[in-house]
Motif scaffolding. Structure first.
Motif, PDB file in Angstrom:
ATOM      1  N   TYR A  64       0.790  -1.231   0.000  1.00 21.61           N
ATOM      2  CA  TYR A  64       0.000   0.000   0.000  1.00 21.61           C
ATOM      3  C   TYR A  64       0.821   1.280   0.000  1.00 21.61           C
ATOM      4  CZ  TYR A  64      -3.727  -3.278   0.594  1.00 21.61           C
ATOM      5  OH  TYR A  64      -4.588  -4.316   0.384  1.00 21.61           O
ATOM      6  N   GLU A  84       3.072   0.447  -3.371  1.00 20.13           N
ATOM      7  CA  GLU A  84       2.133   0.018  -4.406  1.00 20.13           C
ATOM      8  C   GLU A  84       2.673  -1.129  -5.260  1.00 20.13           C
ATOM      9  OE1 GLU A  84       0.969   3.559  -6.509  1.00 20.13           O
ATOM     10  OE2 GLU A  84      -0.171   4.298  -4.793  1.00 20.13           O
ATOM     11  N   ARG A 108      -4.929  -7.711   6.573  1.00 10.12           N
ATOM     12  CA  ARG A 108      -6.000  -6.701   6.468  1.00 10.12           C
ATOM     13  C   ARG A 108      -7.103  -6.975   7.479  1.00 10.12           C
ATOM     14  NH1 ARG A 108      -5.002  -7.180   0.775  1.00 10.12           N
ATOM     15  NH2 ARG A 108      -6.700  -8.684   0.652  1.00 10.12           N
TER      16      ARG A 108
END
Length: 69
Positions: free
Chosen positions: A30, A33, A58
């Motif tokens: 994140y 990327e 997550r």
């Protein structure tokens, strides 16, 4: 999705509490990327394992965020 400064701070705090590999996966995915295939090459693990670990990390972050509310 973190939208306020307080949520961003909570998210960063939760990321800081993750184990080494978990933190690395989240940062590579994140922040940098990188795609799971790219992460798999760098970490020398199968792409499917990267995808699975990202899913569980997550979920872990989601629970951690809920517990901080």
């Amino acid at each position: 999705m973190a939208t306020t400064d307080a949520e961003c701070e909570r998210l960063l705090s939760c990321i800081g509490e993750l184990d080494g590999i978990e933190k690395e996966l989240i940062i590579r995915r994140y922040y940098y990327e990188q795609k799971p295939a790219e992460i798999a090459v760098v970490l020398d693990i199968p792409k499917k394992q990267v995808e699975n670990k990202l899913y569980y990390v997550r979920q872990k972050l989601k629970k951690m965020m809920e517990n901080q509310e």
